[in-house]
Design a protein around this motif. Sequence first.
Motif, PDB file in Angstrom:
ATOM      1  N   TYR A 205      56.092  -1.295   1.202  1.00  0.00           N
ATOM      2  CA  TYR A 205      55.726  -1.690  -0.149  1.00  0.00           C
ATOM      3  C   TYR A 205      54.771  -0.688  -0.795  1.00  0.00           C
ATOM      4  O   TYR A 205      54.927  -0.337  -1.967  1.00  0.00           O
ATOM      5  CB  TYR A 205      55.108  -3.087  -0.132  1.00  0.00           C
ATOM      6  CG  TYR A 205      54.879  -3.657  -1.511  1.00  0.00           C
ATOM      7  CD1 TYR A 205      55.937  -3.833  -2.400  1.00  0.00           C
ATOM      8  CD2 TYR A 205      53.600  -4.014  -1.949  1.00  0.00           C
ATOM      9  CE1 TYR A 205      55.743  -4.348  -3.664  1.00  0.00           C
ATOM     10  CE2 TYR A 205      53.388  -4.532  -3.215  1.00  0.00           C
ATOM     11  CZ  TYR A 205      54.466  -4.695  -4.067  1.00  0.00           C
ATOM     12  OH  TYR A 205      54.268  -5.197  -5.335  1.00  0.00           O
TER      13      TYR A 205
ATOM     14  N   PHE B  20      58.100 -11.464  -2.632  1.00  0.00           N
ATOM     15  CA  PHE B  20      58.409 -10.433  -3.620  1.00  0.00           C
ATOM     16  C   PHE B  20      59.352 -11.004  -4.681  1.00  0.00           C
ATOM     17  O   PHE B  20      59.167 -10.774  -5.883  1.00  0.00           O
ATOM     18  CB  PHE B  20      59.025  -9.246  -2.888  1.00  0.00           C
ATOM     19  CG  PHE B  20      59.377  -8.061  -3.743  1.00  0.00           C
ATOM     20  CD1 PHE B  20      58.399  -7.352  -4.417  1.00  0.00           C
ATOM     21  CD2 PHE B  20      60.690  -7.628  -3.846  1.00  0.00           C
ATOM     22  CE1 PHE B  20      58.718  -6.233  -5.184  1.00  0.00           C
ATOM     23  CE2 PHE B  20      61.021  -6.510  -4.605  1.00  0.00           C
ATOM     24  CZ  PHE B  20      60.032  -5.814  -5.279  1.00  0.00           C
TER      25      PHE B  20
ATOM     26  N   TYR C 193      52.662  -8.693  -6.001  1.00  0.00           N
ATOM     27  CA  TYR C 193      54.044  -8.385  -6.341  1.00  0.00           C
ATOM     28  C   TYR C 193      54.300  -8.440  -7.841  1.00  0.00           C
ATOM     29  O   TYR C 193      55.131  -7.682  -8.358  1.00  0.00           O
ATOM     30  CB  TYR C 193      54.978  -9.328  -5.591  1.00  0.00           C
ATOM     31  CG  TYR C 193      54.804  -9.250  -4.100  1.00  0.00           C
ATOM     32  CD1 TYR C 193      54.739  -8.010  -3.463  1.00  0.00           C
ATOM     33  CD2 TYR C 193      54.668 -10.395  -3.320  1.00  0.00           C
ATOM     34  CE1 TYR C 193      54.564  -7.916  -2.091  1.00  0.00           C
ATOM     35  CE2 TYR C 193      54.499 -10.312  -1.936  1.00  0.00           C
ATOM     36  CZ  TYR C 193      54.449  -9.071  -1.332  1.00  0.00           C
ATOM     37  OH  TYR C 193      54.274  -8.978   0.030  1.00  0.00           O
TER      38      TYR C 193
ATOM     39  N   TYR D 151      53.878  -5.027  -9.303  1.00  0.00           N
ATOM     40  CA  TYR D 151      54.996  -4.085  -9.207  1.00  0.00           C
ATOM     41  C   TYR D 151      55.935  -4.238 -10.392  1.00  0.00           C
ATOM     42  O   TYR D 151      56.328  -3.246 -11.035  1.00  0.00           O
ATOM     43  CB  TYR D 151      55.767  -4.289  -7.902  1.00  0.00           C
ATOM     44  CG  TYR D 151      57.086  -3.545  -7.888  1.00  0.00           C
ATOM     45  CD1 TYR D 151      57.132  -2.176  -7.650  1.00  0.00           C
ATOM     46  CD2 TYR D 151      58.277  -4.211  -8.171  1.00  0.00           C
ATOM     47  CE1 TYR D 151      58.336  -1.484  -7.677  1.00  0.00           C
ATOM     48  CE2 TYR D 151      59.483  -3.527  -8.198  1.00  0.00           C
ATOM     49  CZ  TYR D 151      59.508  -2.169  -7.947  1.00  0.00           C
ATOM     50  OH  TYR D 151      60.693  -1.490  -7.993  1.00  0.00           O
TER      51      TYR D 151
END
Length: 280
Positions: A140, A217, A253, A256
């Motif tokens: 990650y 995620f 997450y 991201y």
Amino acid sequence: MMMTKEWLSQLPVKNIKYCKTIHGGDTNKAYQIKTATKAYFMKVQPNSSVAYFDHEVSGLKEIAKAGVNTLTPLFQGQINGTAYLILNWLETDVGSQADLGRQVAKLHHFHSAKFGFGDQTQNRVMIKNNQWNQSWAEFYIRQRLEPEVASARKLGYWNDEREEHYRRMVAQFTAYYDCHKVTPSLCHGDLWFGNVLFARGMPYLIDPDVIYGDREFDLAMTTVFGGFSNQFYRAYYEEYLFDGELAQRLNWYRFYYLCMHLCLFGESYGRAVDEILSHF
């Protein structure tokens, strides 16, 4: 782009009577094509090789292997420098978010020995390295966050304050996964509600960007733009438990996805990125 008769005549679907532009996301152009007896969904990407849709095709097949409803890739190729992918057409209707929750849980119960997907993909701003990795934290950070932040920096969407909070987030993330094991789950990879449809009363997951990763995620993405109801989360929980501290972890997450939107669409997403980083 306009689909000419000459271009359409070279497709493996013959005797096309009709071609209509439809909404298909920000990356590819999308069309419905029809013969006298059948309809198809087609994506195209100009100036791309025949391999352009390989990752999506592999992802769709992997989702189907997990027993989860998705579209079926039928034909893939390239004509005059434009890559295409033809899939089955589904007439959309309505369905149950509880069924959707159970389908996503079923997807996440499909496991691998490692994290990744063994390939790489590229969007407008970065290469996504999906090579296999034994460590979720390393995958990650090294194969997702670092390339993304490098892109934001190169595009002028990064600053010292974001960097400081980002480093704190990474340190917290690393410390947590030094002590907690993750089972690699099959993840859709872009699970916002625009990538869900209902047909014949059943949910389908479409437009995947699959990896084997932390299932959280995917769950994080369901919270970024909304659309998923309490029924979805309750049904998911009944099939695949998550603990009471999940909400505290999801920002790792969410960052991201929001930082990717910052890179792709600019500073209009800066406030959302800063809000996430303010937790660290």
